[in-house]
Design a protein around this motif. Structure first.
Motif, PDB file in Angstrom:
ATOM      1  N   GLY A 108       0.819  -1.202   0.000  1.00  0.00           N
ATOM      2  CA  GLY A 108       0.000   0.000   0.000  1.00  0.00           C
ATOM      3  C   GLY A 108       0.854   1.254   0.000  1.00  0.00           C
ATOM      4  N   GLU A 109       0.207   2.390  -0.111  1.00  0.00           N
ATOM      5  CA  GLU A 109       0.896   3.671  -0.166  1.00  0.00           C
ATOM      6  C   GLU A 109       1.722   3.928   1.092  1.00  0.00           C
ATOM      7  OE1 GLU A 109       0.330   6.448  -2.835  1.00  0.00           O
ATOM      8  OE2 GLU A 109       0.224   4.411  -3.658  1.00  0.00           O
ATOM      9  N   ALA A 110       2.724   4.777   0.958  1.00  0.00           N
ATOM     10  CA  ALA A 110       3.514   5.200   2.114  1.00  0.00           C
ATOM     11  C   ALA A 110       2.605   5.953   3.088  1.00  0.00           C
ATOM     12  CB  ALA A 110       4.662   6.096   1.667  1.00  0.00           C
ATOM     13  N   GLY A 111       2.775   5.678   4.381  1.00  0.00           N
ATOM     14  CA  GLY A 111       2.044   6.408   5.402  1.00  0.00           C
ATOM     15  C   GLY A 111       0.689   5.851   5.777  1.00  0.00           C
ATOM     16  N   TRP A 142      -1.607  -1.019  -6.735  1.00  0.00           N
ATOM     17  CA  TRP A 142      -0.953  -2.021  -5.889  1.00  0.00           C
ATOM     18  C   TRP A 142      -1.502  -3.403  -6.144  1.00  0.00           C
ATOM     19  CZ3 TRP A 142       3.339  -0.437  -3.811  1.00  0.00           C
ATOM     20  CH2 TRP A 142       3.497   0.911  -3.500  1.00  0.00           C
ATOM     21  N   LEU A 143      -2.800  -3.469  -6.389  1.00  0.00           N
ATOM     22  CA  LEU A 143      -3.420  -4.759  -6.673  1.00  0.00           C
ATOM     23  C   LEU A 143      -2.889  -5.343  -7.971  1.00  0.00           C
ATOM     24  CD1 LEU A 143      -5.512  -6.878  -5.858  1.00  0.00           C
ATOM     25  CD2 LEU A 143      -7.254  -5.511  -7.029  1.00  0.00           C
ATOM     26  N   ALA A 144      -2.709  -4.498  -8.974  1.00  0.00           N
ATOM     27  CA  ALA A 144      -2.158  -4.960 -10.257  1.00  0.00           C
ATOM     28  C   ALA A 144      -0.738  -5.495 -10.078  1.00  0.00           C
ATOM     29  CB  ALA A 144      -2.178  -3.822 -11.271  1.00  0.00           C
ATOM     30  N   ILE A 188       6.118 -12.401   7.367  1.00  0.00           N
ATOM     31  CA  ILE A 188       5.374 -11.219   6.950  1.00  0.00           C
ATOM     32  C   ILE A 188       6.344 -10.121   6.505  1.00  0.00           C
ATOM     33  CG2 ILE A 188       3.589  -9.575   7.617  1.00  0.00           C
ATOM     34  CD1 ILE A 188       2.946 -11.527   9.965  1.00  0.00           C
ATOM     35  N   TRP A 189       6.223  -9.732   5.260  1.00  0.00           N
ATOM     36  CA  TRP A 189       7.118  -8.749   4.650  1.00  0.00           C
ATOM     37  C   TRP A 189       6.428  -7.395   4.565  1.00  0.00           C
ATOM     38  CZ3 TRP A 189      12.029 -10.178   2.421  1.00  0.00           C
ATOM     39  CH2 TRP A 189      12.339 -11.543   2.562  1.00  0.00           C
ATOM     40  N   ASP A 190       7.056  -6.389   5.137  1.00  0.00           N
ATOM     41  CA  ASP A 190       6.552  -5.010   5.128  1.00  0.00           C
ATOM     42  C   ASP A 190       7.274  -4.269   4.014  1.00  0.00           C
ATOM     43  OD1 ASP A 190       5.613  -2.482   5.687  1.00  0.00           O
ATOM     44  OD2 ASP A 190       6.854  -2.207   7.476  1.00  0.00           O
ATOM     45  N   THR A 191       6.545  -3.870   2.972  1.00  0.00           N
ATOM     46  CA  THR A 191       7.182  -3.258   1.804  1.00  0.00           C
ATOM     47  C   THR A 191       7.022  -1.748   1.807  1.00  0.00           C
ATOM     48  OG1 THR A 191       5.198  -3.463   0.413  1.00  0.00           O
ATOM     49  CG2 THR A 191       6.716  -5.344   0.455  1.00  0.00           C
ATOM     50  N   ALA A 192       7.997  -1.062   1.217  1.00  0.00           N
ATOM     51  CA  ALA A 192       7.968   0.398   1.132  1.00  0.00           C
ATOM     52  C   ALA A 192       6.867   0.850   0.180  1.00  0.00           C
ATOM     53  CB  ALA A 192       9.319   0.914   0.650  1.00  0.00           C
ATOM     54  N   GLY A 193       6.259   1.987   0.495  1.00  0.00           N
ATOM     55  CA  GLY A 193       5.185   2.489  -0.345  1.00  0.00           C
ATOM     56  C   GLY A 193       5.624   3.535  -1.356  1.00  0.00           C
ATOM     57  N   VAL A 211      -3.286  -2.424   2.161  1.00  0.00           N
ATOM     58  CA  VAL A 211      -3.667  -1.459   3.198  1.00  0.00           C
ATOM     59  C   VAL A 211      -3.883  -0.060   2.608  1.00  0.00           C
ATOM     60  CG1 VAL A 211      -3.040  -0.496   5.442  1.00  0.00           C
ATOM     61  CG2 VAL A 211      -2.237  -2.792   4.804  1.00  0.00           C
ATOM     62  N   TYR A 212      -4.964   0.583   3.056  1.00  0.00           N
ATOM     63  CA  TYR A 212      -5.169   1.999   2.750  1.00  0.00           C
ATOM     64  C   TYR A 212      -5.526   2.731   4.045  1.00  0.00           C
ATOM     65  CZ  TYR A 212     -10.231   1.011   2.943  1.00  0.00           C
ATOM     66  OH  TYR A 212     -11.492   0.634   3.359  1.00  0.00           O
TER      67      TYR A 212
END
Length: 213
Positions: free
Chosen positions: A19-22, A107-109, A66-71, A92-93
């Motif tokens: 998801g987006e940053a923040g 993000w879904l794509a 669980i991987w937390d990716t940068a937005g 996440v939004y």
């Protein structure tokens, strides 16, 4: 972030937060793994991951990686590479940010292009605590989130890492659904057998990864 437990588990599932940053991905992960919020929160650089062993309702355990990716867009090539072999995702939004909701399609794509074909996705509207005292802050209604999830065949939760609202449920309902999907796909397998590509190789645990795998 790492889970200090070193328990044996029956299955190992790779999950990504996208998801987006923040929007609060790191806060959600920290709250779920550690039970606390990050002390000095900063934007995720590249990819970080943590693990937790979760009991299944049907018996047995899942080791969730669980991987937390940068937005941020500049990390897209790194984060997209880490979607590979992911069998689940929390998309996440921020319920107070219409932009973060509009950009879910992007993000879904990316997930559909790079993750496992049968990936199970939980749509998560985060930061609902901000709307409890000031309802007008909510820019994305629950109905909008539910409709988007239904249109794309996703699970749905609204959460708050601050007030610990539905955080555990978001992660563990996703894990349970992954197990259920894989069980239906692999009928006839014994419970102690692997689900083939559901399992991924054990990795040396690192708190931060800044290059593609």
């Amino acid at each position: 972030m790492q889970d200090s437990q070193d328990e044996d588990s029956d299955y190992l599932y790779k999950i990504v937060l996208v998801g987006e940053a923040g929007v609060g991905k790191t806060h959600l992960l920290s709250r779920y793994i550690k039970g606390t919020l990050p002390k000095n929160p900063t934007s995720t650089i590249g990819v970080e991951f943590a693990t937790r062993t979760v009991p299944l309702l049907s018996g047995g355990t899942v080791r969730a990686q669980i991987w937390d990716t940068a937005g941020q867009e500049r990390y897209k090539s790194i984060t997209s590479a880490h979607y590979r072999r992911a069998v689940g995702a929390l998309l996440v939004y921020d319920v107070t940010s219409e932009k973060s909701f509009i950009n879910l399609r992007k993000w879904l794509a990316d997930l559909k292009e790079n993750a496992e074909e049968d990936i199970v996705i939980m749509l998560v509207g985060n930061k609902i605590d901000l709307c409890q005292t000031t309802p007008l802050m909510k820019k994305v209604s629950t109905e909008m989130g539910q409709k988007f999830a239904q249109e794309h065949g996703m699970l749905f939760e609204e959460t708050s890492a601050v007030t610990v609202t539905r955080v555990r449920e978001a992660f563990e309902n996703l894990l349970q659904e992954i197990y259920s999907v894989k069980s239906r796909t692999h009928k006839g397998m014994k419970t102690n057998e692997s689900f083939g590509n559901v399992l991924i190789p054990q990795l040396t645990q690192r708190s931060r990864v800044n290059c593609c795998i």
